[in-house]
Write a protein that holds these residues in place. Structure first.
Motif, PDB file in Angstrom:
ATOM      1  N   ASP A  50       4.204   0.717  -8.680  1.00 28.69           N
ATOM      2  CA  ASP A  50       5.469   1.119  -8.075  1.00 28.69           C
ATOM      3  C   ASP A  50       5.467   0.883  -6.576  1.00 28.69           C
ATOM      4  O   ASP A  50       6.462   0.435  -6.011  1.00 28.69           O
ATOM      5  N   LEU A  51       4.338   1.195  -5.961  1.00 25.60           N
ATOM      6  CA  LEU A  51       4.230   0.991  -4.525  1.00 25.60           C
ATOM      7  C   LEU A  51       4.451  -0.480  -4.184  1.00 25.60           C
ATOM      8  O   LEU A  51       5.205  -0.823  -3.276  1.00 25.60           O
ATOM      9  N   LEU A  52       3.784  -1.346  -4.956  1.00 23.45           N
ATOM     10  CA  LEU A  52       3.939  -2.783  -4.722  1.00 23.45           C
ATOM     11  C   LEU A  52       5.409  -3.184  -4.839  1.00 23.45           C
ATOM     12  O   LEU A  52       5.936  -3.931  -4.011  1.00 23.45           O
ATOM     13  N   MET A  53       6.053  -2.690  -5.892  1.00 21.41           N
ATOM     14  CA  MET A  53       7.453  -3.035  -6.135  1.00 21.41           C
ATOM     15  C   MET A  53       8.328  -2.575  -4.976  1.00 21.41           C
ATOM     16  O   MET A  53       9.231  -3.266  -4.539  1.00 21.41           O
ATOM     17  N   GLU A  54       8.022  -1.361  -4.497  1.00 22.82           N
ATOM     18  CA  GLU A  54       8.850  -0.805  -3.444  1.00 22.82           C
ATOM     19  C   GLU A  54       8.720  -1.612  -2.153  1.00 22.82           C
ATOM     20  O   GLU A  54       9.725  -1.937  -1.509  1.00 22.82           O
ATOM     21  N   ILE A  55       7.460  -1.937  -1.823  1.00 23.85           N
ATOM     22  CA  ILE A  55       7.262  -2.732  -0.611  1.00 23.85           C
ATOM     23  C   ILE A  55       7.945  -4.082  -0.765  1.00 23.85           C
ATOM     24  O   ILE A  55       8.565  -4.599   0.159  1.00 23.85           O
ATOM     25  N   GLN A  56       7.867  -4.615  -1.975  1.00 25.38           N
ATOM     26  CA  GLN A  56       8.495  -5.906  -2.212  1.00 25.38           C
ATOM     27  C   GLN A  56      10.005  -5.822  -1.950  1.00 25.38           C
ATOM     28  O   GLN A  56      10.579  -6.678  -1.294  1.00 25.38           O
ATOM     29  N   ARG A  57      10.620  -4.767  -2.463  1.00 27.66           N
ATOM     30  CA  ARG A  57      12.063  -4.615  -2.270  1.00 27.66           C
ATOM     31  C   ARG A  57      12.413  -4.543  -0.785  1.00 27.66           C
ATOM     32  O   ARG A  57      13.366  -5.144  -0.320  1.00 27.66           O
ATOM     33  N   GLU A  58      11.596  -3.785  -0.039  1.00 27.51           N
ATOM     34  CA  GLU A  58      11.894  -3.618   1.380  1.00 27.51           C
ATOM     35  C   GLU A  58      11.648  -4.886   2.179  1.00 27.51           C
ATOM     36  O   GLU A  58      12.392  -5.219   3.078  1.00 27.51           O
ATOM     37  N   HIS A  59      10.559  -5.559   1.852  1.00 26.18           N
ATOM     38  CA  HIS A  59      10.151  -6.690   2.694  1.00 26.18           C
ATOM     39  C   HIS A  59      10.526  -8.038   2.128  1.00 26.18           C
ATOM     40  O   HIS A  59      10.135  -9.048   2.679  1.00 26.18           O
ATOM     41  N   HIS A 113      10.273 -17.787  -5.427  1.00 27.80           N
ATOM     42  CA  HIS A 113      11.389 -17.466  -4.530  1.00 27.80           C
ATOM     43  C   HIS A 113      11.103 -16.193  -3.748  1.00 27.80           C
ATOM     44  O   HIS A 113      10.236 -15.409  -4.101  1.00 27.80           O
ATOM     45  N   GLU A 114      11.902 -16.007  -2.740  1.00 27.19           N
ATOM     46  CA  GLU A 114      11.845 -14.777  -1.965  1.00 27.19           C
ATOM     47  C   GLU A 114      12.190 -13.594  -2.871  1.00 27.19           C
ATOM     48  O   GLU A 114      13.060 -13.720  -3.739  1.00 27.19           O
ATOM     49  N   ALA A 172      -3.149  -6.048   3.416  1.00 23.42           N
ATOM     50  CA  ALA A 172      -2.494  -7.308   3.097  1.00 23.42           C
ATOM     51  C   ALA A 172      -1.150  -7.415   3.807  1.00 23.42           C
ATOM     52  O   ALA A 172      -0.726  -8.498   4.189  1.00 23.42           O
ATOM     53  N   PHE A 173      -0.474  -6.274   4.006  1.00 24.88           N
ATOM     54  CA  PHE A 173       0.837  -6.321   4.635  1.00 24.88           C
ATOM     55  C   PHE A 173       0.766  -6.150   6.153  1.00 24.88           C
ATOM     56  O   PHE A 173       1.798  -6.033   6.799  1.00 24.88           O
ATOM     57  N   THR A 189      17.947  -0.523  -7.221  1.00 28.54           N
ATOM     58  CA  THR A 189      18.683  -1.782  -7.319  1.00 28.54           C
ATOM     59  C   THR A 189      17.692  -2.917  -7.236  1.00 28.54           C
ATOM     60  O   THR A 189      16.716  -2.884  -6.480  1.00 28.54           O
ATOM     61  N   LYS A 190      17.980  -3.889  -8.021  1.00 30.17           N
ATOM     62  CA  LYS A 190      17.099  -5.032  -8.083  1.00 30.17           C
ATOM     63  C   LYS A 190      17.235  -5.832  -6.808  1.00 30.17           C
ATOM     64  O   LYS A 190      18.339  -6.032  -6.301  1.00 30.17           O
ATOM     65  N   GLY A 191      16.105  -6.258  -6.251  1.00 30.57           N
ATOM     66  CA  GLY A 191      16.168  -7.074  -5.051  1.00 30.57           C
ATOM     67  C   GLY A 191      16.790  -8.430  -5.385  1.00 30.57           C
ATOM     68  O   GLY A 191      16.560  -8.986  -6.454  1.00 30.57           O
ATOM     69  N   GLU A 192      17.605  -8.925  -4.457  1.00 33.04           N
ATOM     70  CA  GLU A 192      18.253 -10.214  -4.685  1.00 33.04           C
ATOM     71  C   GLU A 192      17.221 -11.318  -4.532  1.00 33.04           C
ATOM     72  O   GLU A 192      16.522 -11.398  -3.521  1.00 33.04           O
ATOM     73  N   ILE A 193      17.101 -12.134  -5.540  1.00 32.37           N
ATOM     74  CA  ILE A 193      16.131 -13.223  -5.446  1.00 32.37           C
ATOM     75  C   ILE A 193      16.667 -14.303  -4.536  1.00 32.37           C
ATOM     76  O   ILE A 193      17.805 -14.740  -4.683  1.00 32.37           O
TER      77      ILE A 193
END
Lengths: 398, 697, 361
Positions: free
Chosen positions: B552-561, B394-395, B525-526, B348-352
């Motif tokens: 993919d890893l970057l995307m996943e961390i982005q979604r979580e955080h 944006h977030e 970095a995180f 699912t796309k992260g909510e901006i």
């Protein structure tokens, strides 16, 4: 008694060195067995050149230690004169050897009837005491100044580089002749210079520890306090000596005194070596500061000194270690030069430069007093150069 | 030496070639049982990841393997003659004369202390004993052929006086001086910018046709091979795994590695949420740690125990029904190659969210000495590295910043991080101005909030500190954790986050592969729960199969955080794949800004249009409009007047008068926040056709 | 380019001023002056006598003032004693009081008077420099070509047998300072009782008992192979090894460069690759090294001239420094600093010339 033949001389000399041989063999065996676990030092034993160099260097180091600390190896007191032994050829027996006294001058006698062999052996102790330590100090000074010069650049760099070039433009011998004289020792200038130069290790260690541990004050404060206390005590003991201009420490606290002659030699050798180290460190710092891990450290807000000392310096260690070996060799040559011109060290000192200087006066008639120290110095410097070469080769191979 | 002029077989026949390198400890086989034939006039692409042995093949053909390398089996025949039979003299006559080679770093390939003309003239003078005059004449001809302006001046120039693109053209010219029958190109454009690369590739293709030269084109980029070659040979870990015509291999692949490779690169249609890339699991085997049987076995989806790991070499097996198409897979006939891709879960796309970072007319100018070597006196030049940057981030949003070298994207990153301060304008982080606060003066929270992932994995970690120590240091600096034990636990958690085994904490960086290092960089970095992460080309130095995993890893961390990701890149394929909005920069200016869809479809800024056309796409179904930009990117020290892009713009004639040369265009809103900085009329914008079309099947 | 040289000259001037001031400062420290007074006056002078002796001759003026007088930007010190004798910096023996010039510093071309040699400093410098010049010329003739050839031959094929043996030779020679090699050479080649001399004589290869002379004093008048070769060789040896190693490293690096591969794959012969492609690039680094070797060569000169008793510049330095001959020492340091700085300038210019990448437009 008959003089010894050349074979007997060689065998006797080899025998005199027997503690050195044992130490060397043990060192090599242990190192070769564990070489895979010893990092760069272990890799040295993969290179023939490196091993030869290391062997030569350790030969003299062990000789110096056995002679200087344990009173082994040498046969006679290097300063005492034995009647009738003036300018005698190698293998000459003593006229009236007392009980327990070694009966021969293995490498002959010099023009003051002292034993050439013993002087050569004890001469190594002078070199091994001064050269590595002086080089270490030169590195401390060079690193403490070179890192910021390379890292910050700009005015600071221009100023420090100008100073370094100023010293480098001085012919070394002229500098020695100006600095290492009894008159200058009298004025106390070497003591003042020592005060400044010996400050650098303290600054270096303080900044090193503080930049690393300032985030953890509970660890940093006691650690720093303890280290600084010890270092300051040593520092004060070194610079303060009775009867000189700097006598700040009461004698019961003064750990040791360094004779003015030695101090001035030490100081001027450090002084001459530092600018070159400065230039090397500066160049390395300028190169390494463009790396991403330095940028990463900056972007997480690390202090400047942390970056210089913990991010840049450890990664410059390869070339610095190689240069350290070469520079000890160079320092050895400088010490020899000083001895050769009769500067600094007391005239009866058995160091190699002075002995060569004395021997050269009758060189074409009696070459035997001058040649042994010459070859000794040659082999030590050669060993250091080969060691540096081996280290360089092995550190590149990865 | 007489040349068999009537030779009509393949120009180059490499048969069962094996090459090894010998170190003190062991023999390392670099290439094994490698066969490829190049027919006259044919271009064969050699594709594989770094370390697969493709460059070694090229050097093996030239018999230039150095002291440690040796051919241990097989043969290389050039025009029917076995290269092994040639003596040094004969070999020299072939080198540079019949076979020429071009490789990666153009600057390094040219002698810095010799004028370009002399280096070119040398070739005919060595091989044909022609006079100076004749040689110079030929050099002039060839330079004209490689479309360099002012050939006479260039002949008298030293290599450093030319730009990267020009240097590579000179290298090509040098290779063509003696009209060789075979040209070996080893990653010839990797060091160049995309738009320059496109022009060089076109040149190579055209000249190949003109001179009738056969080509062996070595590359890691499937798209480039598609654009230049007739046939392709895919290599993996020292072996050829699949061989065939471009169409056969691209559309009817018969080896699991080829398939995995294609699935891990972002092609049009891939999407980070609905159709994510599939990374190849595991790591490339080291040459001395290859598995028994199939080298790709341990990473293969179709691996069957007992078949694929039997202790025997697998031969190349011809694929029935195709001409000259072979695969080194024992099971390719059993595999259903048309099975639909089994999707990992759709994400699912992260909510901006709200705006966290706002740039307002940010400017960064540098003063540099005109003459870098001789100190600061003399003229000072102002380099306008960033010219009024305005945007919001944006977030949970990925904002891609796209541009080629010198466009100012790295400078922008520095200003944002606080390594430099802005000349003008403002940066607002949560409505606080930070543009004038250098990093030392920022509070720990601000520093921890904005972190960076660096480009070069081999440079991003301090080589003399363990991985764990480096992460723990970051924690220490950000004031996280009360004790060492605390921090160590947190560090291990971070390793979990980036999917690295916990044992890695005590390893030194040199024991890690490029992708693993990059993961450590991300973990670092995180460390302080960064809210904004600037990723400066984080995957461009990695192999394609690893790229997918790291993105993919970057995307996943982005979604979580809910991280705001500023993704700096020059690679439009990956940008299209992962970003929500795109900002295109050219020489310090933002020329286009909009959502990914807005930027990737017309109307375009002329530069975006050219950039899109220049990016090679490894898909036979894609049709691209062909736009090649003239010349090189101007230097940021000396930018053109008016519109920065006017010197290379193909639409310039559509703008009346000399508006482009005199005035910097205004920022225009094309609707829905899509901004373009251009003088072109709305009419013309409407006429623009899409650059990339996916042909209907 | 012109501006660059101008700036370098400016820096040179500042450096020279700083260095001479340091020398001035060190030689004019009180213990040194005291020694001067005692050697010039008499050894049994009381402290007061020393002080008035110094006072009368202007040695007790503030250091900067004295330095300015030496430079010639302040008028020279003049002092008329009660007995009518005029003492002063600018006073030369036998000069009438009204002949005394107001300024007499370096700027006026007056380098002062040597207390050891009892001669004008400028004259001593001229003759001594001439002698050292001859020595250095031959050193260069021997050292530079042999070092470059050894270095290029060794670096051309890294790791080959030729490389290994030549590298060992150069390492050996860098480990041999002049006072060691000089001593060994003299013992081996210049002794009539030991070494090779008697042997060669037995074989009838040479006439005397030694092939070379252990002193080069006679070479000051008439340099011959016999009396001049050993000093030249001794100085050259250390430098040769150093430059050869530099050249080798630089050559070996160039030979692995990408453009050398380009040349090889162009079909150029090995000879051609070395001569046309590698050499120029490989010589950039050693060139700077050769030039920066000068300060060290100066050391070598001092040692060798002392060892071989060749009364050139280096020998003069030792004499002047050993006896605190202030003005002589200052002259010597000005010259040596000038030589060092000039070679640095040449090295920079040469670097720019050899390396087209940084040519200034």
């Amino acid at each position: 008694m008959e003089p010894l033949s050349w074979t007997q001389i060689i065998l006797n000399i080899l025998f005199q060195f027997s503690p050195v041989w044992i130490a060397l063999i043990v060192t090599f065996l242990v190192s070769i067995v564990y070489k895979r676990r010893l990092g760069l030092y272990g890799k040295l034993f993969d290179s023939t050149i490196g091993m030869i160099g290391f062997g030569l260097v350790m030969f003299w180091v062990y000789t110096a230690i056995f002679a200087g600390v344990f009173d082994l190896v040498y046969t006679h007191d290097p300063l005492s004169q034995v009647s009738g032994m003036k300018n005698k050829l190698p293998g000459e027996p003593l006229r009236s050897a007392e009980e327990g006294e070694y009966a021969y001058y293995l490498l002959g006698g010099d023009n003051l009837a002292r034993d050439v062999f013993s002087r050569m052996v004890t001469g190594s102790w002078v070199v091994v005491q001064i050269a590595p330590l002086a080089t270490l100090f030169a590195f401390m000074v060079g690193i403490t100044l070179g890192l910021p010069a390379g890292f910050y650049g700009g005015r600071l760099d221009t100023f420090l580089s100008f100073l370094a070039n100023l010293i480098l433009a001085f012919p070394v011998i002229l500098l020695f002749y100006l600095l290492v004289t009894p008159e200058i020792v009298q004025t106390g200038i070497p003591n003042y210079m020592a005060m400044v130069l010996f400050m650098f290790p303290i600054i270096f260690v303080t900044v090193l520890l503080n930049s690393r541990f300032y985030t953890r004050p509970t660890l940093r404060t006691p650690l720093l306090a303890a280290v600084l206390l010890v270092m300051f005590w040593i520092y004060l003991s070194v610079i303060s000596a009775k009867g000189t201009v700097v006598s700040v420490l009461p004698s019961f606290l003064d750990l040791f005194d360094i004779p003015g002659g030695i101090l001035v030699v030490f100081v001027s050798v450090v002084f001459v070596n530092s600018p070159t180290v400065f230039r090397i460190v500066r160049g390395l710092a300028m190169d390494i500061k463009t790396r991403d891990y330095v940028a990463a450290a900056q972007t997480r807000g690390e202090g400047r000194w942390y970056i210089m000392l913990w991010e840049i310096l450890p990664n410059a260690r390869g070339p610095l270690i190689v240069d350290f070996c070469l520079r000890i060799g160079y320092t050895t040559i400088l010490l020899g030069t000083l001895g050769f011109f009769g500067l600094g060290l007391p005239p009866e000192s058995p160091d190699w430069g002075s002995t060569i200087n004395e021997g050269r006066k009758l060189l074409s008639i009696y070459p035997h007093p001058a040649l042994p120290p010459a070859f000794a110095l040659l082999s030590l410097v050669l060993g250091l150069n080969l060691l540096a070469d081996g280290l360089r080769e092995e550190s590149l191979r990865d | 030496m007489t040349e068999p002029a009537d030779h009509d077989g393949p120009i180059l026949e490499i048969d069962k070639l094996s090459i090894s390198f010998f170190t003190r400890l062991r023999e390392i086989p670099a290439v094994m049982d490698f066969t490829v034939h190049v027919q006259p006039g044919e271009a064969v692409g050699l594709v594989g990841e770094s370390g697969c042995g493709k460059s070694t093949v090229a050097l093996g053909v030239m018999r230039d393997l150095g002291k440690n390398g040796a051919i241990v089996g097989g043969s290389v025949k050039f025009k029917g003659r076995d290269m092994a039979d040639l003596n040094d003299e004969e070999l020299r006559e072939i080198r540079g004369n019949e076979i020429a080679m071009i490789y990666q770093e153009p600057m390094a390939s040219l002698n810095p202390a010799m004028k370009v003309g002399r280096q070119l003239m040398e070739v005919p003078m060595i091989h044909e004993n022609v006079s100076q005059k004749e040689a110079r004449k030929r050099a002039l001809e060839v330079i004209t052929d490689v479309r360099l302006p002012d050939p006479k001046r260039i002949l008298d120039a030293y290599p450093h006086q030319l730009s990267g693109g020009q240097q590579q053209r000179i290298v090509i010219a040098m290779a063509l001086m003696s009209k060789p029958s075979l040209l070996i190109l080893d990653e010839p454009t990797t060091a160049l910018d995309v738009t320059v690369e496109a022009a060089v590739v076109e040149l190579v293709r055209d000249l190949g046709k003109k001179y009738g030269t056969s080509m062996l084109f070595i590359s890691h980029n499937l798209g480039l091979v598609l654009e230049t070659c007739d046939r392709i040979c895919v290599m993996y870990s020292g072996e050829a795994v699949e061989r065939g015509s471009i169409e056969d291999v691209f559309d009817h692949m018969q080896h699991p590695y080829t398939q995995a490779l294609f699935r891990s690169i972002p092609l049009p249609g891939a999407d980070k949420n609905s159709r994510p890339l599939i990374a190849i699991p595991g790591n490339f085997p080291l040459p001395h740690e290859r598995p028994p049987g199939c080298n790709f076995g341990p990473r293969c989806n179709y691996f069957v125990e007992g078949i694929c790991d039997k202790e025997e070499t697998i031969p190349m097996i011809p694929v029935e029904g195709y001409e000259r198409h072979e695969s080194r897979c024992l099971r390719f006939e059993e595999i259903d190659w048309n099975a639909p891709l089994e999707l990992a879960q759709t994400k699912t796309k992260g909510e901006i969210g709200r705006v966290v970072l706002k740039m307002d007319k940010l400017k960064k100018y540098y003063e540099v000495a005109a003459n870098a070597l001789f100190g600061s006196s003399g003229d000072l030049k102002v380099v306008k590295a960033n010219e009024s940057l305005s945007f919001e981030a944006h977030e949970s949003e990925t904002l891609a910043i796209v541009g080629e070298s010198g466009c100012g994207k790295s400078t922008f990153a520095k200003v944002l991080m606080g390594l430099e301060t802005a000349t003008d304008g403002q940066i607002l982080l949560d409505n606080r101005n930070i543009e004038q606060i250098p990093i030392e003066k920022r509070d720990t929270q601000t520093v921890a909030d904005i972190q960076m992932v660096f480009q070069n994995p081999f440079d991003t970690l301090n080589p003399s500190m363990t991985v764990g120590r480096q992460i723990m240091r970051a924690l220490e600096i950000f004031g996280i954790g009360a004790s060492e034990a605390d921090r160590r636990k947190r560090m291990l958690d971070l390793l979990d986050l980036v999917k690295l085994p916990r044992e890695f904490a005590d390893r030194m960086p040199r024991q890690l592969s490029g992708g693993q290092k990059q993961r450590v960089g991300i973990a670092r970095a995180f460390a302080g729960d960064a809210r904004i992460v600037v990723a400066d080309e984080p995957v461009s130095a990695l192999d394609v199969s690893v790229q997918a995993a790291v993105t993919d890893l970057l995307m996943e961390i982005q979604r979580e955080h809910k991280t705001t990701l500023l993704f700096i890149s020059h690679d439009l394929s990956i940008v299209r794949y992962l970003s929500d909005r795109v900002m295109v920069m050219y020489l310090g200016h933002v020329v286009e800004l909009g959502t990914t869809d807005q930027v990737f479809s017309p109307p375009y800024h002329p530069y975006t249009e050219a950039l899109l056309s220049a990016v090679p796409i490894a898909d036979t179904k894609v049709e691209k409009q062909h736009i090649v930009l003239e010349g090189d990117i101007p230097s940021a020290m000396d930018p053109p007047s008016g519109c920065p892009f006017q010197t290379r713009c193909r639409w310039k004639s559509e703008v009346p008068g000399n508006l482009c040369e005199t005035e910097v265009p205004p920022v225009r809103d094309m609707g829905d926040g899509h901004q373009v900085k251009c003088h072109l009329d709305d009419e013309i914008f409407k006429r623009m056709a899409p650059v990339i079309k996916i042909a209907a099947e | 380019m012109g501006l660059f040289i101008l700036r370098r000259l400016g820096v040179m001037l500042i450096t020279a001023l700083c260095l001479t001031f340091v020398v001035f400062f060190l030689t004019n420290l009180y213990p040194n002056l005291e020694k001067l007074a005692k050697t010039q006056g008499n050894f049994r002078m009381s402290d007061e006598a020393v002080e008035s002796w110094l006072e009368n001759r202007g040695h007790l003026q503030p250091m900067p003032v004295k330095y300015a007088q030496w430079l010639g930007v302040l008028p020279g010190f003049v002092n008329e004693l009660q007995n009518g004798t005029v003492l002063g910096k600018c006073v030369k023996p036998g000069m009438e009081p009204d002949e005394i010039p107001r300024f007499c510093g370096v700027l006026q071309g007056d380098w002062g008077f040597s207390t050891v040699f009892r001669e004008d400093v400028s004259e001593i410098l001229a003759t001594r420099l001439g002698l050292t010049g001859i020595l250095m010329f031959w050193v260069m003739v021997l050292m530079v070509p042999s070092a470059l050839i050894i270095g290029v031959l060794a670096g051309m094929r890294e790791g080959s047998r030729a490389d290994r043996s030549l590298s060992t030779v150069s390492i050996l020679s860098t480990a041999t300072p002049e006072y060691v090699s000089g001593v060994i050479f003299i013992a081996l080649l210049a002794s009539s009782r030991y070494g090779l001399g008697p042997l060669l004589n037995d074989w009838g290869l040479i006439e005397g008992n030694a092939p070379f002379k252990g002193t080069a004093t006679s070479a000051m008048e008439n340099p011959t192979f016999e009396n001049f070769f050993l000093p030249v060789l001794t100085i050259a040896l250390y430098g040769t090894g150093y430059i050869a190693r530099m050249t080798r490293a630089s050559m070996a690096e160039v030979m692995t460069a990408q453009y050398i591969r380009t040349a090889r794959l162009k079909g150029a012969t090995f000879r051609n690759i070395v001569l046309r492609h590698a050499l120029r690039n490989a010589l950039i680094a050693p060139f700077t090294v050769i030039m920066l070797q000068f300060p060290w060569l100066l050391n070598g000169v001092v040692i060798v001239e002392t060892l071989f008793n060749y009364k050139g510049f280096g020998w003069t330095l030792v004499q002047a420094a050993g006896n605190n001959d202030i003005e002589m020492l200052l002259g010597v340091s000005v010259v040596s600093v000038f030589v060092v700085l000039a070679t640095q300038l040449i090295s920079d210019i040469g670097y720019v010339y050899l390396n087209p990448r940084i040519r200034i437009t």
